[in-house]
Write an enzyme that holds these catalytic residues in place. Structure first.
Site, PDB file in Angstrom:
ATOM      1  NE  ARG A   1      -1.544  -1.448   3.654  1.00  0.00           N
ATOM      2  CZ  ARG A   1      -1.778  -1.521   4.942  1.00  0.00           C
ATOM      3  NH1 ARG A   1      -3.001  -1.400   5.388  1.00  0.00           N
ATOM      4  NH2 ARG A   1      -0.802  -1.726   5.804  1.00  0.00           N
TER       5      ARG A   1
ATOM      6  CE  LYS B   1       3.418 -20.563  12.015  1.00  0.00           C
ATOM      7  NZ  LYS B   1       3.995 -20.987  13.211  1.00  0.00           N
TER       8      LYS B   1
ATOM      9  CE  LYS C   1      12.936 -25.801  10.540  1.00  0.00           C
ATOM     10  NZ  LYS C   1      13.886 -24.736  10.264  1.00  0.00           N
TER      11      LYS C   1
ATOM     12  CD  GLU D   1       9.946 -21.129  19.103  1.00  0.00           C
ATOM     13  OE1 GLU D   1      10.253 -20.447  18.119  1.00  0.00           O
ATOM     14  OE2 GLU D   1       8.847 -21.048  19.665  1.00  0.00           O
TER      15      GLU D   1
ATOM     16  CG  ASP E   1       2.931 -19.711  16.655  1.00  0.00           C
ATOM     17  OD1 ASP E   1       2.637 -19.243  15.543  1.00  0.00           O
ATOM     18  OD2 ASP E   1       4.082 -19.636  17.146  1.00  0.00           O
TER      19      ASP E   1
ATOM     20  CG  HIS F   1       5.729 -25.924  13.011  1.00  0.00           C
ATOM     21  ND1 HIS F   1       5.472 -25.606  11.705  1.00  0.00           N
ATOM     22  CD2 HIS F   1       6.077 -24.758  13.602  1.00  0.00           C
ATOM     23  CE1 HIS F   1       5.654 -24.310  11.523  1.00  0.00           C
ATOM     24  NE2 HIS F   1       6.022 -23.776  12.657  1.00  0.00           N
TER      25      HIS F   1
ATOM     26  CE  LYS G   1       6.898 -18.117  20.670  1.00  0.00           C
ATOM     27  NZ  LYS G   1       7.975 -18.413  19.716  1.00  0.00           N
TER      28      LYS G   1
HETATM   29  P1  NDP Z   1       3.587  -7.981   8.348  1.00  0.00           P
HETATM   30  O1  NDP Z   1       2.794  -7.601   9.556  1.00  0.00           O
HETATM   31  O2  NDP Z   1       5.005  -7.517   8.258  1.00  0.00           O
HETATM   32  O3  NDP Z   1       2.720  -7.540   7.098  1.00  0.00           O
HETATM   33  C1  NDP Z   1       3.095  -7.761   5.765  1.00  0.00           C
HETATM   34  C2  NDP Z   1       2.598  -6.635   4.900  1.00  0.00           C
HETATM   35  O4  NDP Z   1       1.196  -6.703   4.776  1.00  0.00           O
HETATM   36  C3  NDP Z   1       2.901  -5.270   5.450  1.00  0.00           C
HETATM   37  O5  NDP Z   1       4.177  -4.872   5.058  1.00  0.00           O
HETATM   38  C4  NDP Z   1       1.828  -4.420   4.869  1.00  0.00           C
HETATM   39  O6  NDP Z   1       2.309  -3.884   3.648  1.00  0.00           O
HETATM   40  C5  NDP Z   1       0.707  -5.381   4.561  1.00  0.00           C
HETATM   41  N1  NDP Z   1      -0.442  -5.157   5.464  1.00  0.00           N
HETATM   42  C6  NDP Z   1      -0.432  -5.125   6.798  1.00  0.00           C
HETATM   43  N2  NDP Z   1      -1.680  -4.892   7.267  1.00  0.00           N
HETATM   44  C7  NDP Z   1      -2.475  -4.778   6.198  1.00  0.00           C
HETATM   45  C8  NDP Z   1      -3.865  -4.531   6.017  1.00  0.00           C
HETATM   46  N3  NDP Z   1      -4.676  -4.377   7.037  1.00  0.00           N
HETATM   47  N4  NDP Z   1      -4.326  -4.460   4.763  1.00  0.00           N
HETATM   48  C9  NDP Z   1      -3.509  -4.644   3.708  1.00  0.00           C
HETATM   49  N5  NDP Z   1      -2.195  -4.864   3.817  1.00  0.00           N
HETATM   50  C10 NDP Z   1      -1.688  -4.936   5.042  1.00  0.00           C
HETATM   51  O7  NDP Z   1       3.492  -9.553   8.256  1.00  0.00           O
HETATM   52  P2  NDP Z   1       4.654 -10.604   8.038  1.00  0.00           P
HETATM   53  O8  NDP Z   1       5.453 -10.221   6.860  1.00  0.00           O
HETATM   54  O9  NDP Z   1       5.319 -10.834   9.334  1.00  0.00           O
HETATM   55  O10 NDP Z   1       3.829 -11.939   7.742  1.00  0.00           O
HETATM   56  C11 NDP Z   1       3.092 -12.117   6.552  1.00  0.00           C
HETATM   57  C12 NDP Z   1       2.271 -13.385   6.662  1.00  0.00           C
HETATM   58  O11 NDP Z   1       3.130 -14.483   6.903  1.00  0.00           O
HETATM   59  C13 NDP Z   1       1.287 -13.398   7.828  1.00  0.00           C
HETATM   60  O12 NDP Z   1       0.163 -14.115   7.424  1.00  0.00           O
HETATM   61  C14 NDP Z   1       2.027 -14.134   8.926  1.00  0.00           C
HETATM   62  O13 NDP Z   1       1.148 -14.744   9.824  1.00  0.00           O
HETATM   63  C15 NDP Z   1       2.788 -15.148   8.116  1.00  0.00           C
HETATM   64  N6  NDP Z   1       4.022 -15.597   8.745  1.00  0.00           N
HETATM   65  C16 NDP Z   1       5.040 -14.720   9.012  1.00  0.00           C
HETATM   66  C17 NDP Z   1       6.219 -15.160   9.553  1.00  0.00           C
HETATM   67  C18 NDP Z   1       7.358 -14.219   9.818  1.00  0.00           C
HETATM   68  O14 NDP Z   1       8.433 -14.714  10.212  1.00  0.00           O
HETATM   69  N7  NDP Z   1       7.208 -12.921   9.635  1.00  0.00           N
HETATM   70  C19 NDP Z   1       6.433 -16.597   9.860  1.00  0.00           C
HETATM   71  C20 NDP Z   1       5.321 -17.438   9.516  1.00  0.00           C
HETATM   72  C21 NDP Z   1       4.166 -16.943   8.991  1.00  0.00           C
HETATM   73  P3  NDP Z   1       1.994  -2.364   3.178  1.00  0.00           P
HETATM   74  O15 NDP Z   1       1.872  -1.543   4.391  1.00  0.00           O
HETATM   75  O16 NDP Z   1       3.143  -2.026   2.298  1.00  0.00           O
HETATM   76  O17 NDP Z   1       0.736  -2.512   2.431  1.00  0.00           O
END
Ligand code: NDP
Length: 525
Positions: free
Chosen positions: A50, A156, A190, A224, A243, A248, A348
């Site tokens: 966005r 997930k 893995k 963890e 979680d 897992h 954890k």
């Molecule tokens: P983030 O909270 O960093 O969000 C990812 C992106 O989604 C943001 O950069 C934002 O981009 C966009 N976003 C956030 N809120 C909204 C909204 N309400 N509407 C539209 N766009 C939105 O998430 P993660 O990157 O940490 O995780 C992404 C997915 O992966 C999730 O489903 C999470 O559960 C899953 N996940 C993440 C892990 C991790 O290590 N991070 C591990 C395992 C699963 P912008 O503002 O540019 O639009």
């Protein structure tokens, strides 16, 4: 960048590609793939978000992530530039169809440039609440029409409980065929997790004893050392059962308990895994306390440093009753496993990070050695170590050198890194590669997700009405609440201490005297 002209032309669109997952995991994995296994000649990554940012700013940000998290470390400027040319930014609102028609136009433009039709992969790295809506809009924009050439990847958590998982799966099914949906559980990427299948089914040695006749019990640990880090907000709404266990640990259970597959076909393997989940004895609502232990960490010490309790973590409610530890006792009701307990635990802020599956074998049916020979007797066991060291350890009895019969427990070790002299690829590398090759073997099917939720629902429902009275009930830096030991102790079982895989530099012991005592042990330095 390495080019592989046998791979199909690919557009990889990452929704939420400005976030943490894309920064730490997806982009470093794609970059490492580009160096190792190669990417297609025609390849583009379209990052959707966005925020108003330029291609260059996004590339700069992603470069920092790749420098920090690529398997190979820092990346040379020219090498990065070659890769970065393939990354484009598309700003848009996921609720507006305009975003999707712009994406469709960009895909068509690339295909015209390349002169071929490309496969399109839509990776949803957004909060899960957006999954249904994005899938809907992709359908409305005609971006999912080609069932062979388009795929959707979701992360997930898949649902918050059984009904939300069913609702999400049904929503995805309105636009995508099940064969197009790739649900990632990065644990399955893995190497050592996949090696469980190789070990079990590529060797004739262990499968004949992989059953209730020889196995007394199985323990599966995913521990963890870290707390919730910066994910307190998310974690507090989820907890350890949602979680970690639903995905897992259930996946590990399936790989350990499944029947041999007929072929390496994705659906064949997934069928065998679902069979395990269907065979797990349901946990009745009123027996939850006998089979499941929950815990939450209080303050304690980790690695010589004092750490706060769960309530002190950022994003966590000060009176939170979310569990950070779970231990379960499960039974797989089938011919192979009837009445063999499978103990699963995860938590954890435990003593140390370790993931391992341990098969504890039964004692010999008749003890032929004199009792004094086997004073140090410990059951034979097989450890499949997944993290942090990857490998397999077999523990068994051997005669200690000396004139007397004295049995001692010894270990045979296989260490992945030492044997293959290379680091395993990151789980995301393996999984993204499989998505591009349209191989769904390591991805979770809708029925698998729902079967796992169905099993855990009585626990979640029971916990919702019966608040824990003793939280926090374990100190950070320990192995969890006492109840988790009790769960096994009532059957005369115990959780194993983590197995050390690294070979000692010098022999563990030397025999100095072969006299009456049967030899004196001197520990190696
Ligand atoms: P983030 O909270 O960093 O969000 C990812 C992106 O989604 C943001 O950069 C934002 O981009 C966009 N976003 C956030 N809120 C909204 C909204 N309400 N509407 C539209 N766009 C939105 O998430 P993660 O990157 O940490 O995780 C992404 C997915 O992966 C999730 O489903 C999470 O559960 C899953 N996940 C993440 C892990 C991790 O290590 N991070 C591990 C395992 C699963 P912008 O503002 O540019 O639009």
């Amino acid at each position: 960048m390495n080019i592989n002209d046998k791979l199909e032309s690919t557009v990889f669109a990452i929704f939420g590609g400005t976030g943490d997952l894309a920064w730490r995991k997806l982009m470093p994995a794609l970059f490492d793939l580009s160096r190792d296994r190669s990417l297609p000649v025609n390849f583009a990554i379209i990052v959707l978000g966005r925020s108003k940012i330029t291609d260059d700013k996004l590339r700069y940000h992603l470069h920092e992530g790749v420098n920090q998290f690529s398997r190979r470390g820092m990346v040379q400027g020219e090498e990065w530039n070659q890769f970065a040319r393939h990354i484009h930014y598309l700003q848009g609102d996921y609720q507006e169809l305009q975003t999707y028609s712009t994406l469709a136009d960009q895909c068509t433009k690339l295909e015209m440039e390349w002169g071929v039709k490309a496969q399109r992969i839509y990776y949803l790295a957004t909060p899960p609440s957006m999954f249904g809506e994005i899938s809907d809009c992709l359908g409305k924009a005609g971006l999912a029409d080609d069932r062979e050439q388009t795929r959707i990847v979701i992360e997930k958590p898949i649902g918050y409980d059984l009904s939300s998982a069913i609702a999400l799966n049904s929503k995805l099914a309105e636009t995508f065929d099940e064969s197009q949906v790739f649900r990632i559980d990065h644990y399955l990427g893995k190497e050592t997790v996949q090696n469980i299948l190789a070990f079990r089914f590529a060797n004739p040695l262990f499968e004949p004893i992989w059953n209730r006749r020889y196995v007394e019990y199985v323990t599966i640990t995913v521990a963890e050392e870290v707390g919730v880090k910066n994910r307190g907000g998310y974690y507090d709404g989820a907890g350890a059962l949602r979680d970690m266990v639903q995905n897992h640990l259930m996946q590990l259970l399936c790989l350990v308990a499944m029947e041999p597959m007929v072929s390496f076909d994705a659906d064949e393997i997934r069928n065998k895994k679902v069979d395990v989940l269907h065979a797990v004895r349901p946990i009745h609502y009123d027996a939850v306390h006998q089979s499941v232990v929950r815990g939450q960490y209080g303050k304690g010490w980790i690695g010589g440093k004092e750490v706060c309790g769960y309530h002190g973590e950022n994003g966590v409610a000060p009176d939170s009753q979310t569990e950070t530890f779970v231990a379960l006792k499960l039974f797989v009701d089938n011919w192979r496993w009837q009445d063999v307990p499978f103990y699963l635990r995860t938590g954890k802020r435990l003593t140390r990070q370790v993931s391992e599956v341990v098969i504890h074998f039964r004692a010999v049916p008749h003890q032929s050695f004199p009792p004094e020979a086997s004073l140090d007797w410990k059951s034979s066991r097989l450890v499949m170590s997944i993290q942090p060291d990857e490998g397999i350890v077999l523990r068994f009895q051997a005669k200690h050198p000396g004139s007397k019969i004295h049995l001692r427990t010894v270990e045979m070790k296989f260490n992945y890194q030492e044997t293959f002299a290379c680091r395993s690829p990151d789980a995301y590398e393996a999984l993204l590669w499989d998505v591009m090759k349209n191989d769904a073997t390591l991805f979770m099917r809708a029925d698998q997700i729902e079967a796992a939720w169905r099993l855990l629902m009585p626990v979640l429902e029971m916990w919702e009405v019966a608040s824990p009275s003793d939280f926090p009930n374990y100190a950070a830096g320990t192995w969890g609440p006492e109840g988790a030991q009790g769960l096994l102790a009532q059957n005369g079982h115990s959780w194993p201490l983590p197995t050390e895989l690294v070979h000692p530099a010098e022999p563990a012991c030397e025999v100095h005297d072969l006299g009456e005592d049967g030899g004196v042990l001197k520990e190696g330095k």
